[in-house]
Design a protein around this motif. Structure first.
Motif, PDB file in Angstrom:
ATOM      1  N   LEU B 137       0.809  -1.218   0.000  1.00  0.00           N
ATOM      2  CA  LEU B 137       0.000   0.000   0.000  1.00  0.00           C
ATOM      3  C   LEU B 137       0.844   1.271   0.000  1.00  0.00           C
ATOM      4  N   GLY B 138       2.151   1.099  -0.116  1.00  0.00           N
ATOM      5  CA  GLY B 138       3.012   2.284  -0.158  1.00  0.00           C
ATOM      6  C   GLY B 138       2.907   3.012  -1.475  1.00  0.00           C
ATOM      7  N   GLY B 139       2.430   2.342  -2.473  1.00  0.00           N
ATOM      8  CA  GLY B 139       2.305   2.998  -3.764  1.00  0.00           C
ATOM      9  C   GLY B 139       2.687   2.090  -4.918  1.00  0.00           C
ATOM     10  N   ALA B 140       3.621   1.151  -4.687  1.00  0.00           N
ATOM     11  CA  ALA B 140       4.070   0.291  -5.782  1.00  0.00           C
ATOM     12  C   ALA B 140       3.069  -0.822  -6.074  1.00  0.00           C
ATOM     13  N   THR B 141       2.187  -1.142  -5.127  1.00  0.00           N
ATOM     14  CA  THR B 141       1.131  -2.147  -5.264  1.00  0.00           C
ATOM     15  C   THR B 141       1.645  -3.500  -5.760  1.00  0.00           C
ATOM     16  N   PHE B 142       2.764  -3.924  -5.219  1.00  0.00           N
ATOM     17  CA  PHE B 142       3.271  -5.254  -5.530  1.00  0.00           C
ATOM     18  C   PHE B 142       2.531  -6.260  -4.649  1.00  0.00           C
ATOM     19  N   ARG B 286      -8.858   1.926   2.044  1.00  0.00           N
ATOM     20  CA  ARG B 286      -7.525   2.335   2.448  1.00  0.00           C
ATOM     21  C   ARG B 286      -7.565   3.791   2.904  1.00  0.00           C
ATOM     22  N   VAL B 287      -6.503   4.217   3.593  1.00  0.00           N
ATOM     23  CA  VAL B 287      -6.441   5.599   4.046  1.00  0.00           C
ATOM     24  C   VAL B 287      -5.883   6.447   2.900  1.00  0.00           C
ATOM     25  N   ASN B 328      -2.336  12.215  -8.016  1.00  0.00           N
ATOM     26  CA  ASN B 328      -2.697  10.969  -7.374  1.00  0.00           C
ATOM     27  C   ASN B 328      -1.427  10.378  -6.790  1.00  0.00           C
ATOM     28  N   GLY B 329      -1.280  10.453  -5.467  1.00  0.00           N
ATOM     29  CA  GLY B 329      -0.055   9.987  -4.824  1.00  0.00           C
ATOM     30  C   GLY B 329       0.691  11.157  -4.223  1.00  0.00           C
ATOM     31  N   GLY B 330       1.959  10.968  -3.943  1.00  0.00           N
ATOM     32  CA  GLY B 330       2.756  12.026  -3.326  1.00  0.00           C
ATOM     33  C   GLY B 330       3.258  13.015  -4.363  1.00  0.00           C
ATOM     34  N   LYS B 346      -6.086   0.629  -5.077  1.00  0.00           N
ATOM     35  CA  LYS B 346      -5.305   0.143  -3.933  1.00  0.00           C
ATOM     36  C   LYS B 346      -4.033   0.960  -3.741  1.00  0.00           C
ATOM     37  N   GLY B 347      -3.537   1.583  -4.797  1.00  0.00           N
ATOM     38  CA  GLY B 347      -2.273   2.313  -4.691  1.00  0.00           C
ATOM     39  C   GLY B 347      -2.414   3.799  -4.406  1.00  0.00           C
ATOM     40  N   THR B 348      -3.644   4.283  -4.259  1.00  0.00           N
ATOM     41  CA  THR B 348      -3.828   5.719  -4.045  1.00  0.00           C
ATOM     42  C   THR B 348      -3.520   6.088  -2.598  1.00  0.00           C
ATOM     43  N   SER B 349      -2.371   6.698  -2.364  1.00  0.00           N
ATOM     44  CA  SER B 349      -2.044   7.049  -0.983  1.00  0.00           C
ATOM     45  C   SER B 349      -2.453   8.478  -0.663  1.00  0.00           C
TER      46      SER B 349
END
Lengths: 286, 442, 332
Positions: B137-142, B286-287, B328-330, B346-349
């Motif tokens: 969930l950090g962003g890479a969605t592996f 997710r947050v 979308n993201g940082g 799932k990857g949207t932080s």
């Protein structure tokens, strides 16, 4: 004083002789025996090294021609038929006549036809913009307008029209195919030049459904199929919501452009039509 | 204070939403769930138009080794399975569900009680994580389950937990650590069990002293876990940088962290693992941090996957007048959006709102060869050189200069005083070199 | 609402910019300028202003009418070139020569290569060397420092400390006999000596250097390597024979070394990009400076040393790559 002069003459002379001998020996050892015809053929070629023939450069093509001793499937787009005939005459071969070709930009999504929905900022290269987003106009297959094709052209035969934001191919295009490779969206196609430079083609490659493509671009091919019905020569192929005119079958009869509801079919270098009030098409731009 | 040694930048942190508690976002009217929200092969839809689905029901099944299951985040009727415009403006396949009530699958534990003990075997844990579609969930969605399976011949020594949140603006992980600390710690224990490691280190940058203190207070109940404060420096959240910072080991170029005995997971992932293993609950929400200088109320939302991003912005006070860019993201690695109706995945932080002047790039000038890009590159590359080589299409030279080591952290473009689009060019070069390498192996 | 912007990440950019860096350098040169205005008076002010104005003028003319491109004279780089050029010529230099020097600096050394960022050699140094070879008499007449003088003609000139020592040693005198002829070290440090406009006060230049280090405009590698290697090489020779070779401290505080090490050698455009490259480059500069000062024809060698090393910069950049992450792995 004289002694010094003499000494210098002798020592430098000796040095020079030794160097000459070494150079001669090296030259002999590494001598490459080459078919002299390669040089003759290479001289006939334009020397632009554009790679349009499919080989790495003019010399590579010359080597290939001499090696194969045939001109089948070989062509020199910038030189055209004249150059190939010349080479054929030198080598005593037969050159096949090929129709002259030209690069054609198959997108008309100008700023006006496909108004920008977002702004792009960053490196002005289509390759990156293509990986980043669908394009300012929203069409995922349309021209991005960053000019990779212009950069790739060695002949100064394509330029960006400031007003439309679209590339325009000039008449001096030699159809080397560099822009075709440079375009990440395969918008540019090498087509037959046509008689008197007259060409008819569908200026859109959008495969989305009609409603979707129309939303992004006023002049998109919406896949209505009217042109296919109009064509008497089966020159128009219809696939994935997109019409494509086969330039080998097209007879330039000019029947399809007026029936296209969005004006996606372009005709170039034709004399103006007699005014026909029922058609809605605007004359295609050059 | 520990940190990584090579390069790094320190952009203004601007964590406006760090004290905003996580709020549950109201259910949207429809959700759009893309079938490709993870790295790897897209999932295959197993529902069709007209089907009724419950919250937590499997709607698309992962295909192959690197893929992830996708579950319905709401209950309702499947409107269609069609291509919709995603964050990039391209059309991607997605499942669109009309929300009707909120009826959950029966086997999901919806209570918020903390369950500490986990009776499952490591294999069962990994199976559960895979089934529930947990991805990084950090962003890479592996897909997370892949990371929990140690390849043969390798041994994991450390579980590294990424609570760094080195991206400016974002506070999702920070808030999660403040509000769900126990759950995260249980999740970490479960991951440790699955990996069969005895040591876990949570790395947290020391701009979050409250989170460090909060977690440390709870640590005694969880043997083997420690918290390590780190000096604030971007990109500390990069796997390789984090390992270097915490245990001073360098992952060799082109290799994975397991090469030096480490497995790295995000705190958000640990929370999701806890939910999946202890509560049998798939990755449904997710947050997401919604923030920006001119935004009325920067907030952290608990969002169901598939909610349109425009709804998040609306909840946070609406799109300000001067908006120039939505990311979308940082701010360092996120993607600029061309379509605000795109769904949360799932990857949207985070969702960042920038005013046009805040984020407009500098006018591009000549490179003045100041060498800052090379001195701050955390991978020790020379961005100025790579950008030129890539622009000139010298792909072999790019490869020799190790362009593939670039992790696209964006530090070079951030620091360049001449406003040169270094990373843009490097990305093209990476694409070209990737093609070159693939063509060689065929 | 305006259109949304799409661009690749990152989406935040540093506040720093080319012109901020350039004006930072200009700001850091103010102490050195004030010292020189104090010792050389009005003449120094006139030389400085002439150099700056003519540099800006030539850059404008070339960009506007020759290259027909965008005019970027206010990015600060031309101001620095002018300022530095003025700092490395004598205050008594006729102003028309200063103008010629500016033309060479901007026209020949900078714009022919394509402008800011593309030049191989430091423009100010090229201008100085051009003047030194074209007008050796005027370029070797250094005015004696007279505080607050407004005199413009009939300036009393004398040799620089470096020239005193060099010529003295060449005529067979001992260093210990020569040293009393030059000002004391404290005065040398403050700048009370004959020399070029801005290079006299090592202290003021150091102050500017510290400011630039603080602003991160320069890094420590080049100045430290340059000055350190000068001390080491001069020290070795001094140890060999202190009666022929003067001590390293004298080398440090005289001539253009301080200005060269802190401002000329660290010029971003013409110096290496990587840490080890910078150190090698600094050592090369130091070595060449000492060689020219002691064994060469000129008493001062900083300009030549830096220009020669400038030519090696592409090679250094190629040879000294930064340490790559994960290249040599030593994991404990």
């Amino acid at each position: 004083m004289n002694e010094i002069t003499l000494l210098s003459v002798i020592s430098l002379g000796a040095l020079g002789t030794i160097a000459a001998v070494i150079l001669y020996m090296v030259a002999q050892k590494f001598k490459v025996i080459e078919d002299p015809r390669i040089d003759i053929v290479a001289d006939k070629l334009p020397g632009a090294n554009c790679g349009g023939c499919g080989y790495a450069g003019c010399r590579a093509l010359a080597e290939e021609i001499v090696r194969k001793e045939s001109l089948d499937g070989m062509s020199c787009p910038p030189g055209g038929n004249d150059v190939m005939k010349d080479i054929a005459a030198v080598l005593g071969l037969e050159a096949t006549e090929q129709d002259p070709t030209i690069a054609v930009v198959r997108c008309n999504g100008s700023h006006e036809n496909s108004p920008p929905k977002v702004r792009y900022e960053g490196a002005m290269t289509c390759a990156f913009a293509h990986s980043l987003f669908a394009g300012t106009g929203g069409c995922p297959q349309g021209c991005l307008g960053c000019g990779d094709c212009v950069v790739s052209c060695d002949f100064d035969a394509i330029y960006m029209d400031e007003q439309t934001g679209l590339p325009v191919v000039k008449d001096n295009c030699v159809s080397c195919g560099a822009c075709v490779k440079a375009c990440p969206r395969n918008i540019i196609e090498i087509r037959k030049r046509g008689k008197k430079d007259r060409r008819i083609f569908v200026s859109c490659i959008n495969k989305e459904k009609g409603g979707v493509s129309r939303k992004n671009c006023k002049v998109a091919c919406i896949g209505c199929g009217k042109c296919v019905k109009e064509c008497n020569f089966e020159a128009i192929v219809f696939e994935n919501n997109l019409a494509y005119i086969d330039y080998n079958k097209c007879t330039l009869c000019r029947k399809c452009p007026p029936v296209c509801p969005t004006g996606a079919i372009h005709e170039l270098n034709f004399p103006p039509r007699k005014p026909r009030p029922e058609t809605k098409t605007e004359p295609a731009q050059a | 204070m520990k940190t990584f040694t090579l390069g790094g930048v320190h952009p203004p942190e601007n964590k406006f939403s760090q004290n905003a508690p996580i709020r549950e976002l109201p259910l949207p009217e429809t959700v759009t769930i893309p079938i490709s929200q993870h790295l790897g092969v897209p999932a295959t839809p197993v529902v069709k138009k007209g089907d009724t689905v419950k919250t937590g029901q499997l709607i698309a099944k992962g295909e192959g080794f690197i893929s992830a299951n996708i579950h319905s985040s709401v209950s309702g009727t499947v409107q269609k399975v069609d291509e919709v415009i995603d964050t990039s403006g391209y059309r991607k396949k997605a499942i669109i569900i009309k929300v009707e009530g909120d009826e959950w699958e029966d086997d999901i534990d919806q209570s918020t009680d903390l369950i500490k003990d986990c009776a499952l075997t490591p294999e069962e844990i990994i199976k559960r994580v895979n089934e529930k579609g947990i991805v990084g969930l950090g962003g890479a969605t592996f897909p997370s389950y892949v990371k929990l399976m140690i390849p043969k011949g390798k041994k994991a020594e450390y579980l590294i937990i990424n609570g760094v949140e080195c991206e400016p603006y974002l506070t999702a992980d920070h808030r999660l650590m403040m509000e769900k600390a126990e759950e995260i710690l249980v999740g970490i224990s479960i991951q440790m069990k699955a990996l069969n490691v005895s040591k876990a280190i949570i790395g947290i940058e020391n701009n979050k002293p409250d989170a460090i203190e909060h977690l440390r207070k709870l640590l005694p109940g969880y043997p083997g876990i420690s918290v390590e404060p780190l000096k604030v420096k971007y990109p500390q959240g990069g796997e390789k940088q984090l390992i270097k910072a915490l245990i001073n080991r360098e992952v060799p170029s082109g290799k994975l962290p397991i090469e030096v005995g480490c497995v790295v997971h995000n705190v958000g992932t640990s929370y999701a693992v806890y939910q999946a293993v202890q509560k049998n609950r798939p990755l449904l929400n997710r947050v997401v941090t919604v923030t920006g200088k001119s935004l009325k109320s920067p907030s952290n939302f608990m969002v169901r996957i598939g909610t349109p991003i425009s709804q998040l912005i609306e909840e946070a006070g609406g799109l300000p007048e001067d908006t120039g860019k939505v990311v979308n993201g940082g701010p360092m690695m996120g993607k600029a959006l061309s379509n605000l109706e795109a769904p949360v995945t799932k990857g949207t932080s985070g969702v960042l709102i920038f005013s046009s002047q805040e984020t407009s790039r500098k006018t591009m000038l000549s490179c003045i060869r100041c060498g800052r890009c090379a001195s701050i590159c955390p991978m020790g590359l020379e961005p100025y050189l790579l950008a030129v080589l890539s622009d000139k299409k010298r792909d072999e030279d790019c490869e020799a200069e190790r362009i593939m080591d670039c992790m696209e952290c964006g530090s070079c473009l951030y620091i360049c005083p001449s406003g040169r689009p270094l990373l843009d060019h490097i990305r093209i070069g990476k694409g070209a070199v990737g093609k070159l390498i693939r063509s060689r192996s065929h | 609402m305006s259109l949304l912007t799409v661009s690749g990440s990152p989406h935040v950019y540093t506040e720093d910019s080319v012109s901020k860096i350039m004006y930072g350098v200009v700001l850091s040169l103010i102490p050195a300028a004030l010292v020189s205005f104090y010792f050389f008076g009005l003449a120094a002010i006139l030389v400085t202003l002439t150099a700056i104005v003519s540099c800006l003028f030539f850059e404008f003319i070339i960009q506007k009418y020759l290259l027909k491109g965008p005019v970027t004279i206010f990015d600060g780089s031309a101001v620095i070139t002018g300022l530095l050029l003025a700092f490395i010529v004598p205050a008594s230099l006729p102003l028309w020569m200063v103008v010629i020097g500016s033309l060479v600096s901007i026209g020949m050394a900078k714009m022919t290569f394509g402008g800011l960022g593309k030049n191989i050699f430091n423009p100010a140094l090229v201008g100085r060397v051009f003047l030194m070879i074209s007008f050796p008499v005027e370029m070797n007449m250094y005015p004696k420092p007279i505080p607050m003088s407004t005199q413009l003609t009939d300036i009393i000139s004398g040799p620089t400390p470096l020239a005193i020592v060099k010529e003295g040693v060449a005529q067979g005198e001992n260093v210990s006999d020569l040293l009393p002829q030059v000002p004391e070290y404290v005065n040398l440090l403050m700048g009370n000596m004959g020399g070029s406009v801005g290079e006299i006060s090592a202290l003021a230049i150091l102050l500017g250097g510290i400011y630039m280090l603080f602003r991160k405009i320069i890094t420590w590698e080049i100045p430290v390597a340059y000055l350190g290697s000068v001390v080491i090489f001069a020290g070795i020779l001094w140890q060999v024979n202190p009666e022929i070779y003067v001590d390293p401290l004298f080398h440090l505080v005289t001539g253009g070394l301080m200005l060269g090490a802190i401002y000329m050698a660290t010029d971003m455009v013409t110096s290496p990009m990587g840490r080890w490259g910078m150190i090698v480059y600094g050592i090369g500069c130091g070595f060449l400076t000492i060689i020219i000062r002691i064994f060469g024809a000129y008493p001062e060698g900083v300009a030549f040393a830096i220009l020669i090393m400038n030519a090696f910069v592409p090679l250094i950049n190629r040879g000294f790559k930064p340490k790559r992450f994960g290249e040599e792995v030593k994991n404990g």
